[in-house]
Design an enzyme around this catalytic site. Structure first.
Site, short mmCIF file in Angstrom:
data_model
loop_
_atom_site.label_atom_id
_atom_site.label_comp_id
_atom_site.label_asym_id
_atom_site.label_seq_id
_atom_site.Cartn_x
_atom_site.Cartn_y
_atom_site.Cartn_z
N GLU A 130 45.53 38.27 43.71
CA GLU A 130 45.69 38.13 45.17
C GLU A 130 47.04 37.51 45.53
OE1 GLU A 130 42.17 36.22 46.75
OE2 GLU A 130 40.85 37.51 45.59
N GLU A 239 37.54 41.71 42.00
CA GLU A 239 36.62 40.78 42.67
C GLU A 239 36.02 41.54 43.84
OE1 GLU A 239 38.29 37.01 43.74
OE2 GLU A 239 39.41 36.83 41.86
#
Length: 301
Positions: A130, A239
């Protein structure tokens, strides 16, 4: 040593999990500790061949835990390696990409690579997951640019190659969001340095004022299309999860299961089985959600 103490306390079975169970197929599990595996696998009735857990910067490669994990045949380990240093409870200091690229951490990186090599197994590493976000300690800023990120990635790749560590490099940004500071293309290190690409994305439901319930397609469609434009590498969802609040989590999982074949580049899906900052993302938040996932495993295996 911390991992070794945990293994001794909990027993190898807690880490190795349900060795005799059938595989969960394309589904893996993202956990904050590998020691929850056994309990989760008993509930879902299958073995998560691929498992991800997190390692912060300056922490050594968890060699003992990895070796215990690999005792179950077919296990595949993926680490989310976060360039941040823990200062205390929920307090961290970011490590800049510039300092990594500049060689300031080479001794640590080489030791980490040698520990990976010593397992004799291939380990997947998601460096700075991320990285396109704006909420974490190591994400983009004036002193942490996309160019710095790519230079740090290439530097890590070179060191691990020199140390002959068997690593699959996984580039995994967050799904596109309105205030994103950089495009995927600006952050992509290049096919020569990446083995697999991923996406992290969540249905937050109504757990906070700025989100709403989103379907699986609403969560991933746009980002999936953008990643496909910049690389032909195989893809994973590194995720992924949904909450219960604001809709029907079991229905969300069934919808995910129905749609996954349309995302032909996605080879692996890691459910985020963690409670994070009072939001419960685990598979086991309700019997309905668990049953929907178990049914999906049967259909997609």
């Amino acid at each position: 040593m911390r991992w070794k103490r945990f293994c001794a306390t909990l027993g190898v079975g807690a880490l190795v999990g349900t060795a005799q169970a059938a595989s969960c197929g394309m589904f893996g599990l993202t956990v904050n500790t590998p020691f929850v595996l056994g309990a989760v696998e008993k509930k879902v009735g299958c073995s998560f061949t691929a498992t991800r857990w997190f390692v912060d910067w300056k922490r050594p490669f968890p060699a003992y835990a990895a070796l215990q994990f690999f005792k179950t045949p077919g296990r595949q380990l993926e680490l989310s390696w976060q360039p941040r240093i823990r200062l205390g409870d929920e307090k961290y200091k970011g490590v800049t990409y510039r300092s990594i690229a500049g060689g300031n951490h080479d001794a640590y990186i080489r030791a980490f690579a040698r520990s990976v090599r010593a397992t004799g197994r291939t380990v997947s590493i998601t460096f700075a997951p991320e990285m396109n976000g704006d909420w974490g300690e190591y994400q983009l800023s004036a002193k942490n640019t996309p160019k710095d990120f790519k230079r740090a990635w290439v530097h890590l790749h070179r060191i691990f190659r020199e140390e002959k560590a068997r690593v699959r490099w996984v580039w995994s940004p967050n799904i596109i969001y309105p205030t994103m500071k950089s495009s995927y293309r600006e952050l992509y290190p290049g096919d020569a340095y990446v083995d697999e690409v991923g996406l992290d994305g969540y249905n937050w439901g109504t757990t906070n004022p700025w989100n709403r319930w989103k379907t699986f397609a609403q969560t991933f469609d746009q980002s999936y299309r953008e990643v496909k434009k910049i690389t032909g590498k195989p893809m994973q969802l590194g995720e992924l999860s949904s909450v219960e609040k604001g809709g029907n989590k079991a229905a969300w999982i069934r919808d995910m299961c129905r749609l996954l074949p349309k995302y032909s580049r996605i080879r692996r899906v890691f459910w985020f089985h963690i409670t994070d900052r009072n939001v419960d993302w685990r598979l086991t938040t309700s019997q309905g959600a668990l049953d929907a996932f178990k049914d999906c495993v049967r259909k997609r295996s």
